[in-house]
Design a protein around this motif. Structure first.
Motif, PDB file in Angstrom:
ATOM      1  N   GLY A  91      93.629  26.992 125.497  1.00 15.60           N
ATOM      2  CA  GLY A  91      93.639  28.412 125.020  1.00 15.60           C
ATOM      3  C   GLY A  91      93.351  28.209 123.857  1.00 15.60           C
ATOM      4  O   GLY A  91      93.298  26.842 123.642  1.00 15.60           O
ATOM      5  N   VAL A  92      93.042  29.373 123.361  1.00 14.05           N
ATOM      6  CA  VAL A  92      93.487  28.756 121.893  1.00 14.05           C
ATOM      7  C   VAL A  92      93.868  29.982 120.967  1.00 14.05           C
ATOM      8  O   VAL A  92      94.440  31.493 121.249  1.00 14.05           O
ATOM      9  CB  VAL A  92      92.110  29.376 121.215  1.00 14.05           C
ATOM     10  N   ASP A  93      94.909  29.704 119.654  1.00  9.99           N
ATOM     11  CA  ASP A  93      95.764  30.299 119.092  1.00  9.99           C
ATOM     12  C   ASP A  93      95.320  31.139 118.134  1.00  9.99           C
ATOM     13  O   ASP A  93      94.279  30.238 117.352  1.00  9.99           O
ATOM     14  CB  ASP A  93      96.687  29.521 118.626  1.00  9.99           C
ATOM     15  N   VAL A  94      94.876  31.911 117.685  1.00 13.20           N
ATOM     16  CA  VAL A  94      93.910  32.999 117.127  1.00 13.20           C
ATOM     17  C   VAL A  94      95.318  33.736 116.617  1.00 13.20           C
ATOM     18  O   VAL A  94      96.335  34.497 116.946  1.00 13.20           O
ATOM     19  CB  VAL A  94      93.170  33.774 117.470  1.00 13.20           C
ATOM     20  N   ALA A  95      95.122  34.578 115.142  1.00 16.82           N
ATOM     21  CA  ALA A  95      95.279  35.304 114.225  1.00 16.82           C
ATOM     22  C   ALA A  95      95.225  36.820 113.601  1.00 16.82           C
ATOM     23  O   ALA A  95      96.126  37.404 112.539  1.00 16.82           O
ATOM     24  CB  ALA A  95      96.384  34.337 113.610  1.00 16.82           C
ATOM     25  N   SER A  96      93.976  37.116 114.025  1.00 16.41           N
ATOM     26  CA  SER A  96      92.765  37.453 113.785  1.00 16.41           C
ATOM     27  C   SER A  96      92.039  38.445 114.228  1.00 16.41           C
ATOM     28  O   SER A  96      91.557  37.456 115.428  1.00 16.41           O
ATOM     29  CB  SER A  96      92.049  37.740 111.903  1.00 16.41           C
ATOM     30  N   ALA A  97      91.480  39.882 113.933  1.00 17.12           N
ATOM     31  CA  ALA A  97      89.989  40.406 115.014  1.00 17.12           C
ATOM     32  C   ALA A  97      89.027  39.482 115.153  1.00 17.12           C
ATOM     33  O   ALA A  97      88.444  38.841 116.407  1.00 17.12           O
ATOM     34  CB  ALA A  97      89.699  41.547 115.077  1.00 17.12           C
ATOM     35  N   SER A  98      88.897  38.605 113.871  1.00 18.51           N
ATOM     36  CA  SER A  98      88.072  37.959 113.302  1.00 18.51           C
ATOM     37  C   SER A  98      87.753  36.795 114.716  1.00 18.51           C
ATOM     38  O   SER A  98      87.060  36.700 115.557  1.00 18.51           O
ATOM     39  CB  SER A  98      87.273  37.701 112.452  1.00 18.51           C
ATOM     40  N   GLU A  99      88.983  35.849 114.522  1.00 18.39           N
ATOM     41  CA  GLU A  99      89.396  34.714 115.368  1.00 18.39           C
ATOM     42  C   GLU A  99      88.780  35.102 116.907  1.00 18.39           C
ATOM     43  O   GLU A  99      88.708  34.451 117.504  1.00 18.39           O
ATOM     44  CB  GLU A  99      90.313  34.150 115.541  1.00 18.39           C
ATOM     45  N   LEU A 100      89.574  36.849 117.484  1.00 12.77           N
ATOM     46  CA  LEU A 100      90.118  36.590 118.552  1.00 12.77           C
ATOM     47  C   LEU A 100      88.595  36.453 119.333  1.00 12.77           C
ATOM     48  O   LEU A 100      87.928  36.283 119.863  1.00 12.77           O
ATOM     49  CB  LEU A 100      90.652  37.941 118.283  1.00 12.77           C
ATOM     50  N   ARG A 101      87.630  37.684 117.771  1.00  9.49           N
ATOM     51  CA  ARG A 101      85.944  37.597 118.724  1.00  9.49           C
ATOM     52  C   ARG A 101      85.790  36.558 118.814  1.00  9.49           C
ATOM     53  O   ARG A 101      84.054  36.307 119.719  1.00  9.49           O
ATOM     54  CB  ARG A 101      85.318  38.626 117.985  1.00  9.49           C
ATOM     55  N   GLU A 102      85.759  35.060 117.524  1.00 14.06           N
ATOM     56  CA  GLU A 102      84.577  34.000 117.171  1.00 14.06           C
ATOM     57  C   GLU A 102      85.280  33.700 119.237  1.00 14.06           C
ATOM     58  O   GLU A 102      84.585  32.790 119.349  1.00 14.06           O
ATOM     59  CB  GLU A 102      85.540  33.361 116.575  1.00 14.06           C
TER      60      GLU A 102
END
Length: 461
Positions: A91-102
């Protein structure tokens, strides 16, 4: 990677051997790319990421632990590593909406995302719930916001919010991350009150430092919290221990010798650093071996190893490594724009800034020796100490305050290759200061060819 010799007893910190990077250096590709880009650039080696991920997954399997690996995206913005995480079953650990969309745009399934960070914006929480991501909740108020989001959803719309409750580490009571024991009790009660709007899946923590014993101790505490939460009727089936798995950039002898010889006279302007502020550039247990050692650690107050506690409680272990997945997955290339002679050493100015080599925020610098790639393969061997400055008007903008003992004379037009920079070094502090372009990222897919194949990274932003 090819390393600087320890000529004349001059303090050195050679990088560990890296055949894939050596192949790129030997291919003649880098001077052509430096000419094409007209500035610094990074080259990425995603095969190393794949190998690191498999080794992490193998360490979990060897210990008989049910676990799942998330790539901490903050460690490198390149799209290729997100793509490789998705392809490798991570999986991927994200901390912003941009990271999530990416991450979504590069093939990661919503349920394979974990959302971390403090005080998350409403747009991020909304996207996380819509896509079924796991959310590390940092405060009871954030939990209330998630419950309200789910409650406002139309029938058959938003699914329940999947959450982990983040704990404040008792050994780091001044951390800005996590909830106190009292806040955790409040949060668990609110999870019960929220009913189907909240699916409380367990606990997480953010722990600074790289020591394994404190991480094992806190993981064991989270297992106990899972059992307590289950007794109250909550699911509580998993814990996240974050990242913090160290890697080794150099060997033990070189690291110990460097620390013993560390002295301000080996730095430009006699700059002083505190050794305790340096990253531990050697670790006896690194990367996947550190994970194996962590699972084999006996938490304080427990008779069994951490792996035993997890298995006995039926708790899934989640981890979010960044640097440890990016070990030997890339390097950074600068061109020397000028050479200034000083008393007993040289001051090199390169075509970029220290903001592309990010250690300043730790009152430190990136210590592994850069490799000199001369334009002219001729010349005589010797000892040519040099520090490396940036092409800006800032006195403090130094890539390497340390006087590196090059064994060939650095000249204008030569390249400097900083090894193993994929983990946090490439873009944590990057800035287009002076309107200098941000260094592009080149993906080298095949290093086993006479001429490595390369392409530009497909990062969206």
């Amino acid at each position: 990677m090819a390393v600087t010799d320890r000529a004349g007893g001059w303090p050195a910190l050679p990088a560990l051997a890296d055949p894939a990077a050596d192949a790129v250096l030997a291919s003649g590709l880098l001077p052509e790319l430096a000419y094409a880009f007209g500035g610094p650039f990074h080259f990425l080696l995603p095969d190393a990421f794949d190998a690191n991920l498999r080794a992490m997954q193998d360490a979990l399997a060897s210990a008989g632990v049910d676990g799942f690996v998330y790539f901490a995206k903050k460690a490198n913005k390149a799209a290729v590593f997100v793509e490789r995480a998705a392809a490798g079953g991570a999986g991927v650990d994200v901390a912003s909406a941009s990271e999530l969309r990416e991450a979504l745009g590069h093939g990661v399934r919503g349920e394979h995302l974990v959302v971390t960070g403090p005080a998350k914006e409403a747009a991020l929480l909304r996207l996380a719930v819509q896509h079924g991501a796991l959310i590390a909740v940092d405060t009871p108020d954030e939990l209330d916001a998630l419950a309200a989001l789910a409650a406002r959803a139309p029938a058959g719309g938003t699914r329940p919010a999947r959450v982990l409750l983040r704990c404040l580490p008792p050994t780091q009571p001044h951390s800005r991350f996590g909830m106190t024991e009292a806040e955790l009790d409040t949060a668990m009660e609110r999870c019960l009150q929220a009913g189907e709007a909240i699916r409380m899946e367990g606990f997480s923590f953010h722990l600074s430092g790289y020591a394994l014993q404190p991480r094992a101790d806190l993981a064991a505490r989270l297992v106990e919290l899972c059992l307590k939460a289950r007794a109250q009727g909550l699911e509580a089936s998993r814990i996240s221990i974050g990242g913090g798995l160290p890697i080794s950039y150099t060997d033990a002898e070189s690291w110990n010798s460097f620390l013993a010889e560390h002295d301000s006279r080996y730095y430009h302007a006699e700059k002083t650093f505190q050794p305790g502020d340096f990253y531990p550039y050697h670790s006896p247990d690194a990367g996947p071996d550190a994970l194996a050692a962590l699972l084999a650690t006996r938490p304080q107050g427990h008779a069994g190893h951490l792996a035993d506690l997890l298995k006995d409680a039926g708790v899934v272990l989640l981890l979010e490594p960044g640097r440890a997945l990016l070990d030997r997955a890339g390097a950074t290339v600068f061109r020397i724009q000028g050479v200034k002679e000083r008393d007993g050493y040289r001051l090199l100015t390169v075509d970029g800034t220290s903001l592309s080599l990010s250690e300043q925020w730790f009152n430190s610098e990136y210590l592994p020796d850069p490799v000199l790639l001369p334009q002219d393969p001729g010349g005589t061997d010797g000892l040519y100490p040099a520090s490396v400055g940036a092409a800006t008007c800032l006195e403090s903008d130094m890539l390497t305050w340390r006087k590196v003992g090059f064994t060939r004379r650095p000249r204008t037009g030569d390249l400097l290759v900083y090894p193993n920079t994929a983990g946090y070094q490439m873009d944590s502090n990057e800035s287009p200061f002076h309107d200098l372009a941000l260094p592009p990222k080149v993906v080298v897919d095949q290093t086993d060819r006479p001429r490595p194949r390369w392409r530009m990274d497909r990062h969206f932003s």
